[in-house]
Design a protein around this motif. Sequence first.
Motif, PDB file in Angstrom:
ATOM      1  N   GLY A 148      -5.920   9.270  -1.140  1.00  0.00           N
ATOM      2  CA  GLY A 148      -6.052   8.025  -0.459  1.00  0.00           C
ATOM      3  C   GLY A 148      -5.007   6.855  -0.563  1.00  0.00           C
ATOM      4  O   GLY A 148      -3.914   7.095  -1.096  1.00  0.00           O
ATOM      5  N   SER A 149      -5.196   5.787   0.070  1.00  0.00           N
ATOM      6  CA  SER A 149      -4.295   4.585   0.091  1.00  0.00           C
ATOM      7  C   SER A 149      -4.610   3.828  -1.383  1.00  0.00           C
ATOM      8  O   SER A 149      -5.606   3.513  -1.971  1.00  0.00           O
ATOM      9  CB  SER A 149      -4.528   3.684   1.100  1.00  0.00           C
ATOM     10  N   LEU A 150      -3.505   3.410  -1.837  1.00  0.00           N
ATOM     11  CA  LEU A 150      -3.488   2.845  -3.407  1.00  0.00           C
ATOM     12  C   LEU A 150      -2.732   1.507  -3.126  1.00  0.00           C
ATOM     13  O   LEU A 150      -1.684   1.494  -2.478  1.00  0.00           O
ATOM     14  CB  LEU A 150      -2.699   3.637  -4.419  1.00  0.00           C
ATOM     15  N   GLU A 151      -2.795   0.672  -4.003  1.00  0.00           N
ATOM     16  CA  GLU A 151      -2.483  -0.763  -3.859  1.00  0.00           C
ATOM     17  C   GLU A 151      -1.443  -1.180  -5.227  1.00  0.00           C
ATOM     18  O   GLU A 151      -1.937  -0.583  -6.445  1.00  0.00           O
ATOM     19  CB  GLU A 151      -3.300  -1.867  -3.776  1.00  0.00           C
ATOM     20  N   ILE A 152      -0.193  -1.436  -5.144  1.00  0.00           N
ATOM     21  CA  ILE A 152       0.489  -1.806  -6.392  1.00  0.00           C
ATOM     22  C   ILE A 152       0.265  -2.969  -6.859  1.00  0.00           C
ATOM     23  O   ILE A 152       0.430  -4.082  -6.258  1.00  0.00           O
ATOM     24  CB  ILE A 152       2.140  -1.868  -5.741  1.00  0.00           C
ATOM     25  N   ILE A 153      -0.385  -2.708  -8.209  1.00  0.00           N
ATOM     26  CA  ILE A 153      -0.779  -4.177  -8.823  1.00  0.00           C
ATOM     27  C   ILE A 153       0.508  -4.883  -9.461  1.00  0.00           C
ATOM     28  O   ILE A 153       0.572  -5.763  -9.120  1.00  0.00           O
ATOM     29  CB  ILE A 153      -1.772  -3.568 -10.101  1.00  0.00           C
ATOM     30  N   LYS A 200       0.777  -1.240   0.138  1.00  0.00           N
ATOM     31  CA  LYS A 200      -0.052  -0.041   0.070  1.00  0.00           C
ATOM     32  C   LYS A 200       0.978   1.448   0.097  1.00  0.00           C
ATOM     33  O   LYS A 200       1.950   1.455   0.652  1.00  0.00           O
ATOM     34  CB  LYS A 200      -0.918   0.155   1.270  1.00  0.00           C
ATOM     35  N   VAL A 201       0.350   1.987  -0.587  1.00  0.00           N
ATOM     36  CA  VAL A 201       1.269   3.709  -1.058  1.00  0.00           C
ATOM     37  C   VAL A 201       0.359   4.647  -0.832  1.00  0.00           C
ATOM     38  O   VAL A 201      -0.913   4.606  -1.228  1.00  0.00           O
ATOM     39  CB  VAL A 201       2.128   3.425  -1.907  1.00  0.00           C
ATOM     40  N   ARG A 202       0.825   5.833  -0.668  1.00  0.00           N
ATOM     41  CA  ARG A 202       0.171   7.246  -0.918  1.00  0.00           C
ATOM     42  C   ARG A 202       1.031   8.173  -1.858  1.00  0.00           C
ATOM     43  O   ARG A 202       2.266   7.752  -1.918  1.00  0.00           O
ATOM     44  CB  ARG A 202      -0.237   7.760   0.530  1.00  0.00           C
ATOM     45  N   ALA A 203       0.337   9.205  -2.093  1.00  0.00           N
ATOM     46  CA  ALA A 203       0.694  10.172  -3.049  1.00  0.00           C
ATOM     47  C   ALA A 203       2.219  10.533  -2.539  1.00  0.00           C
ATOM     48  O   ALA A 203       2.060  10.805  -1.203  1.00  0.00           O
ATOM     49  CB  ALA A 203      -0.357  11.405  -3.263  1.00  0.00           C
ATOM     50  N   LYS A 256       1.635  -0.177 -11.796  1.00  0.00           N
ATOM     51  CA  LYS A 256       0.405   0.212 -12.094  1.00  0.00           C
ATOM     52  C   LYS A 256      -0.426   0.147 -10.463  1.00  0.00           C
ATOM     53  O   LYS A 256       0.094  -0.517  -9.715  1.00  0.00           O
ATOM     54  CB  LYS A 256      -0.522  -0.797 -12.777  1.00  0.00           C
ATOM     55  N   LEU A 257      -1.406   1.111 -10.185  1.00  0.00           N
ATOM     56  CA  LEU A 257      -1.658   1.226  -8.815  1.00  0.00           C
ATOM     57  C   LEU A 257      -3.214   1.407  -8.916  1.00  0.00           C
ATOM     58  O   LEU A 257      -3.794   1.751  -9.791  1.00  0.00           O
ATOM     59  CB  LEU A 257      -1.264   2.476  -8.221  1.00  0.00           C
ATOM     60  N   LYS A 258      -3.866   0.766  -7.895  1.00  0.00           N
ATOM     61  CA  LYS A 258      -5.265   0.608  -7.968  1.00  0.00           C
ATOM     62  C   LYS A 258      -5.585   1.554  -6.488  1.00  0.00           C
ATOM     63  O   LYS A 258      -5.397   1.157  -5.703  1.00  0.00           O
ATOM     64  CB  LYS A 258      -5.702  -0.825  -7.647  1.00  0.00           C
ATOM     65  N   ASP A 259      -6.669   2.569  -6.881  1.00  0.00           N
ATOM     66  CA  ASP A 259      -6.995   3.178  -5.830  1.00  0.00           C
ATOM     67  C   ASP A 259      -8.345   2.534  -5.217  1.00  0.00           C
ATOM     68  O   ASP A 259      -8.638   1.414  -5.407  1.00  0.00           O
ATOM     69  CB  ASP A 259      -7.591   4.761  -6.337  1.00  0.00           C
ATOM     70  N   GLN A 260      -8.928   3.176  -3.999  1.00  0.00           N
ATOM     71  CA  GLN A 260     -10.004   2.846  -3.522  1.00  0.00           C
ATOM     72  C   GLN A 260     -11.327   2.427  -4.150  1.00  0.00           C
ATOM     73  O   GLN A 260     -12.151   1.756  -3.654  1.00  0.00           O
ATOM     74  CB  GLN A 260      -9.935   3.523  -2.177  1.00  0.00           C
TER      75      GLN A 260
END
Length: 584
Positions: free
Chosen positions: A160-165, A133-136, A181-185
């Motif tokens: 918000g919190s983003l997941e690294i795909i 999980k990462v943030r801006a 590639k990042l997936k947001d909430q």
Amino acid sequence: MAAKRKGKIVKISGNMVIVETGDFIVQNEVAYIIHGQERLKCEVIRIRGNKAETQVFENTAGLKIGEEVEFTDELLSVELGPGLLGQIFDGLQNPLPSVAEQCGFFLKRGVYLKALPDEKEWDFRPSRKAGEKVRAGEKLGFVPEKIFQHYIMVPFGLKGSLEIINIAEPGKYNLRQPIAKLKDQEAKVHEVFLKQSWPIKVPIQAYTEKLKPGEPLVTKMRLIDSLFPVARGGTYCIPGPFGSGKTVLQQLTSRYAEVDIVIIAACGERAGEAVETLKTFPELIDPRTGRPLSERTVIMVNTSSMPVAARESGVYTAVTIAEYYRQMGLNVLLLADSTSRWAQAMREMSGRLEEIPGEEAFPAYLESRIASFYERAGVVRLNDGSLGSLTIGGTVSPAGGNFEEPVTQATLKVVSAFHGLSRERSDARRYPAIDPLISWSKYKSFIDEIQVNRGHEILRKSYEVIQMIKVIGEEGISLADFIGYLKGEFFDFVYLQQNAYDPVDEATSAERQKYIFAFIYNNILEPQFAFEGKEKARQFFQSLRQQFRGWNSSAWESKEFKEIEKEISAIIEESLVKQEKVSA
């Protein structure tokens, strides 16, 4: 793909063009005026009904009523990524060497090139893994850039919190290839590239908290560091009349200040000064690394002959690039030269907008604009706990050296250190020409506070005595007052002034400053000298001056340095012994 929104020119007033459209308009969005084969860039600065008042970043000669304008639905932005260091840009982030290569000596209007070369490959090394999980603003990896690790960060605009795909394997990638590639909430997927874009008039705020500046920024200019210090992450201004040494002082600061990155915004400077900067910097060697200084420098150039609207964009482009490197945990110094010309550009545009003028015809919002610029400085705690800082120093060029004019006064309300340059000191060849009697700083120096206060007191007393001497002559003042005057002159000559042509004296480390200041305080400023007469007092301080000149030019803690120190101590001790015998 949606059709482009378009409008027509209905009025032209210098660099202001009014566009009428039947579509919606966005404040501060970028538009292009279609003039034959040229596309001239402009920005919407005010909206009235179905009319957009735009400032054009080019010469508007030849434009006609009825010509088409195309809106882009994008804010005025800059490209942020590897490849910025060592570059020379204009206010719109056009790389000037590439523009010159394409256009020749005379730059054509309507030519806009990419700030960063898309095809160049960079050696990417990831530091995060898929599933994390990462943030801006958090770091995904880095690429080597010059002497730094240039961190590739999560785009600042993501919420918000983003997941690294997924994230790219170590290897070489260009700026067009996605590296993550990042997936947001909301389950939306965002591609991340080595570069990102950010609107220049919106501060980057991808950090945990903003801290109060406290740690001194060592500039290696004794007058600044000891008496009028600047804090890392702080703000300061250098107002002064033309020819008093503002540009030279900034160049010395950019070379020797203990920071990682230097951003220079030459805003509306005379072309000669800008050319001198561009010629000098590539040849300067960074004393910290032994490599070219340009490797940790970005220069923004907008000369006084360029369109005035580009001055404003140049200032904001520079501070946005500075914030970008601050987000990597680096210490950045932004030098704006000069904010007066930026303010003059605002005044000109305000007049064309027919706004109610403020003092000296500057816009009523002058103070808020200047404040919003300096407020982008500061020390920030990043999401990973590391610290980054952005220090902003701006020069002001008040007409006739009048510090009461609106730009200087508006700047003084928001900065925390004031280094006022003096025509008298400049004419007397006392450099840096910062007047110690009018300058001030709210920051603390690394020099002992008692010693600093004593230094200020000696300088004030010396000034008062010299004013008396000008009126009644040396005969009319007491010996004690004359000695106080000589102490102040000595302190000014041997400590506050520096020789920019001397490889040792042009920059003084904090350790050396502490040692020399303490030596002068304990052996010269504090002792109560009692000479036989004024001539003896003058001879004593003149002999000390000559010794100190050699001391300032000797390398720190070298054999020569220690020998000269012994000679200076012997002169002082001999004088005190003579005084004891006379008094006995």
